[in-house]
Scaffold this active site. Structure first.
Site, PDB file in Angstrom:
ATOM      1  CG  ASP A  14      10.965 -22.320-101.626  1.00 49.32           C
ATOM      2  OD1 ASP A  14      10.502 -23.420-101.978  1.00 49.32           O
ATOM      3  OD2 ASP A  14      11.964 -22.199-100.887  1.00 49.32           O
ATOM      4  CE1 TYR A 231      13.477 -17.913 -92.852  1.00 41.18           C
ATOM      5  CE2 TYR A 231      13.703 -20.141 -91.999  1.00 41.18           C
ATOM      6  CZ  TYR A 231      13.942 -19.208 -92.981  1.00 41.18           C
ATOM      7  OH  TYR A 231      14.633 -19.567 -94.092  1.00 41.18           O
ATOM      8  CE  LYS A 234      17.314 -13.583 -94.999  1.00 38.26           C
ATOM      9  NZ  LYS A 234      16.423 -12.675 -94.292  1.00 38.26           N
TER      10      LYS A 234
HETATM   11  P1  13P Z   1      15.015 -20.388 -99.096  1.00 41.50           P
HETATM   12  O1  13P Z   1      14.548 -19.112 -98.449  1.00 41.50           O
HETATM   13  O2  13P Z   1      15.545 -20.153-100.471  1.00 41.50           O
HETATM   14  O3  13P Z   1      13.944 -21.419 -99.027  1.00 41.50           O
HETATM   15  O4  13P Z   1      16.264 -20.910 -98.246  1.00 41.50           O
HETATM   16  C1  13P Z   1      16.099 -21.149 -96.886  1.00 41.50           C
HETATM   17  C2  13P Z   1      17.307 -21.690 -96.184  1.00 41.50           C
HETATM   18  O5  13P Z   1      17.257 -21.831 -94.977  1.00 41.50           O
HETATM   19  C3  13P Z   1      18.536 -22.017 -96.908  1.00 41.50           C
HETATM   20  O6  13P Z   1      19.538 -22.520 -96.051  1.00 41.50           O
HETATM   21 MG    MG Z   2      13.354 -23.095 -99.822  1.00 42.69          MG
HETATM   22 MG    MG Z   3      14.502 -19.426-102.094  1.00 40.88          MG
END
Ligand code: 13P
Ligand code: MG
Ligand code: MG
Ligand code: 13P
Length: 397
Positions: A14, A231, A234
Site C-alpha cells: 500500500d 504501526y 496492517k
Molecule cells: P490499510 O492497512 O489498508 O492501509 O488500512 C489502515 C487503516 O487504518 C484503515 O482504517
Molecule cells: Mg492504507
Molecule cells: Mg490495505
C-alpha cells in the site's frame, strides 16, 4: 524439453490511496504495468499481472529465477517507488505507507512490502488461485485454510482423492517469537488447530503436499507492524494456491468463504474485528467503516510459465483477464452475511471483542490516560498484600 522449476511471486504494498485508505489511483497501477512490461521485455520476468484489493497494489510475477531473487524483488520495488512518487505528487493518503526504507537491499523482506512466492515443477495443467485481502492480517487465512486442508467435512477431496488423503505438511509461524514449525495432517490436525486458533500469534506460512506434488499454498507473513517496531499499516495478506489432482480443487478452496462468515482482525484503524467480505477487486473499496476486511480470489492457468487467463493465448504485457471467483451473485449471500455480522460487531462500540485485545490494538491512548491518572490511582481499602488464589489452572502445579 525439461524446464527449470517455475516460480510464482506476488509482492504487494500500500503506497497511498485516494480518499483515506480506499484505493490506489489508476495511474499508480498503470506505472506498475509499464515497469513490469519493461522487466518482461528484458527477461527479468516471464509474465505479470497487476491488480489491487482495497488500497493494496498486488503484483503477480512468473519467472525461472527462484524465490527471493534480487532482480524480481527489484522489479516490484521499482513499481512501488514510482507509484509512491505519483501518490506524493497527488497528496494521496498515506503515500509511501508500506515503504520503510530509502535504500533497497536486494529483497523486499523487512523493507515493508509483503511477499508470497512458490517454486515448483509445472504440471500438465496447473490451475492457480490468488487470494488477496485488505484490512486484515495473514492469520485471518488460518480458519479458511484449516477448512480446506484439515477438514474432510469441508473438502471431500481429502476423503476421495488418494493423494490428498496422504495429507499435508503445514508450516506454522509464531509471529511473536519469529519461529516456525512444520506439522503434518492428518495425524497432527488437532494439535495444529490448538495453535492456529490463536490468530494473534500463529499463522500458516505454507502448505505442502505429502504425496510429492510440491507446494499447495503459500502466504505473505511479513508482519509489518512488528517489522517497523511501530504501526505504519496492517500486513494485508496474499495467498497463492495450486489446485486439483492431489491438491484441493478450485471449488474446495473457494467454498469456505461462502459456507462461513469469518471474523478477521483489522478493519477500521487495524483495531477491530470485522467479517471477511468476498468480492471482486472492482468492488473492494472499503466503503463501510474502512472495510469490512475484503477478500478477492482471481484464477489463472499456468502455461509454460505464462499466466493464461481469458485473453487470447500469447497476449502479454499484463493485459490478462483472470477468472474472478467472488464477483457476481453466487457470493452475494456471503457478502450480505458479512455486512450483518460486521454491523453486529459494531453494535458493541469500543468494547472487546468489537475492538481487538489491548496488546493487538494498533492505536491506543491508554498509556497517556494512565499517566495522567498516576496521582489519582490508590490502593483499594482492604485489598492488602495477601497472596491471592491461582489466576488460572495453568498456575496450579
Ligand atoms: P490499510 O492497512 O489498508 O492501509 O488500512 C489502515 C487503516 O487504518 C484503515 O482504517
Ligand atoms: Mg492504507
Ligand atoms: Mg490495505
Ligand atoms: P470436471 O468433471 O468438470 O472436470 O470436474 C472435476 C472436478 O474435480 C471438479 O472439482
Amino acid at each position: 524439453m525439461a524446464r527449470d522449476k517455475v516460480t510464482v511471486t506476488v509482492i504487494k504494498a500500500d503506497v497511498g490511496s485516494v480518499v483515506g485508505h480506499s484505493r490506489p489511483h489508476p495511474s499508480m497501477m498503470d506505472v506498475s504495468r509499464e515497469i513490469l512490461a519493461e522487466k518482461q521485455k528484458r527477461g527479468v520476468i516471464n509474465d505479470f499481472y497487476v491488480t489491487r484489493v482495497g488500497d493494496d497494489i498486488n503484483l503477480f510475477m512468473t519467472h525461472y529465477r527462484g524465490e527471493g531473487d534480487k532482480e524480481v524483488h527489484q522489479a516490484a520495488w521499482d513499481c512501488f517507488q514510482a507509484a509512491t512518487k505519483i501518490a506524493k505528487s497527488m497528496k494521496l493518503y498515506a503515500a509511501g505507507q508500506d515503504i520503510l526504507t530509502d535504500a533497497f537491499s536486494g529483497n523486499v523482506k523487512g523493507a515493508g512490502p509483503g511477499s508470497a512466492e512458490m517454486t515448483f515443477e509445472e504440471r500438465g495443467s496447473e490451475p492457480l488461485l490468488f487470494f488477496l485481502a485488505d484490512k486484515t492480517e495473514p492469520s485471518s487465512f488460518s480458519g479458511p485454510l484449516s477448512r480446506v486442508f484439515l477438514d474432510p467435512f469441508t473438502t471431500t477431496g481429502l476423503v476421495v482423492d488418494a493423494r490428498a488423503k496422504q495429507g499435508f505438511d503445514v508450516e506454522i509461524h509464531d509471529v511473536l517469537k519469529s519461529e516456525r514449525v512444520v506439522m503434518s495432517s492428518p495425524e497432527e490436525t488437532l494439535s495444529m488447530l490448538s495453535l492456529l486458533g490463536d490468530t494473534s500469534r500463529y499463522a500458516i506460512k505454507r502448505v505442502t503436499s505429502r504425496a510429492g506434488i510440491g507446494p499447495a499454498c503459500v502466504l505473505s507473513t511479513d508482519k509489518l507492524n512488528l517489522t517497523a517496531g511501530k504501526y505504519i499499516g496492517k500486513d494485508d495478506p496474499v495467498c497463492i494456491c495450486r489446485c486439483q489432482s492431489g491438491l484441493p480443487s478450485v471449488g474446495e478452496y473457494t467454498q469456505p468463504f461462502l459456507n462461513t462468515t469469518w471474523l478477521a482482525a483489522g478493519w477500521m484503524r487495524g483495531s477491530h474485528y470485522g467479517a471477511f467480505y468476498p468480492c471482486s477487486p472492482e468492488e473492494s473499496d472499503p466503503t463501510y467503516y474502512d472495510g469490512p476486511p475484503r477478500i478477492c480470489c482471481l484464477g489463472f492457468q499456468l502455461n509454460d510459465g505464462m499466466l493464461q487467463g481469458l485473453e487470447p493465448a500469447g497476449s502479454a504485457g499484463g493485459k490478462h483477464e483472470p477468472v474472478d471467483f467472488f464477483k457476481g451473485d453466487t457470493f452475494a449471500e456471503a457478502r450480505a452475511r458479512a455486512i450483518r455480522a460486521s454491523r453486529f460487531m459494531r453494535s458493541q462500540g469500543p468494547f472487546v471483542p468489537s475492538i481487538l485485545p489491548a496488546e493487538e490494538m494498533e492505536y491506543t491512548s491508554r498509556p497517556e490516560v494512565l499517566k495522567s491518572l498516576v496521582s489519582r490511582f490508590e490502593k483499594i481499602p482492604g485489598s492488602g498484600s495477601a497472596k491471592g488464589a491461582p489466576a488460572c489452572e495453568k498456575d496450579v502445579e
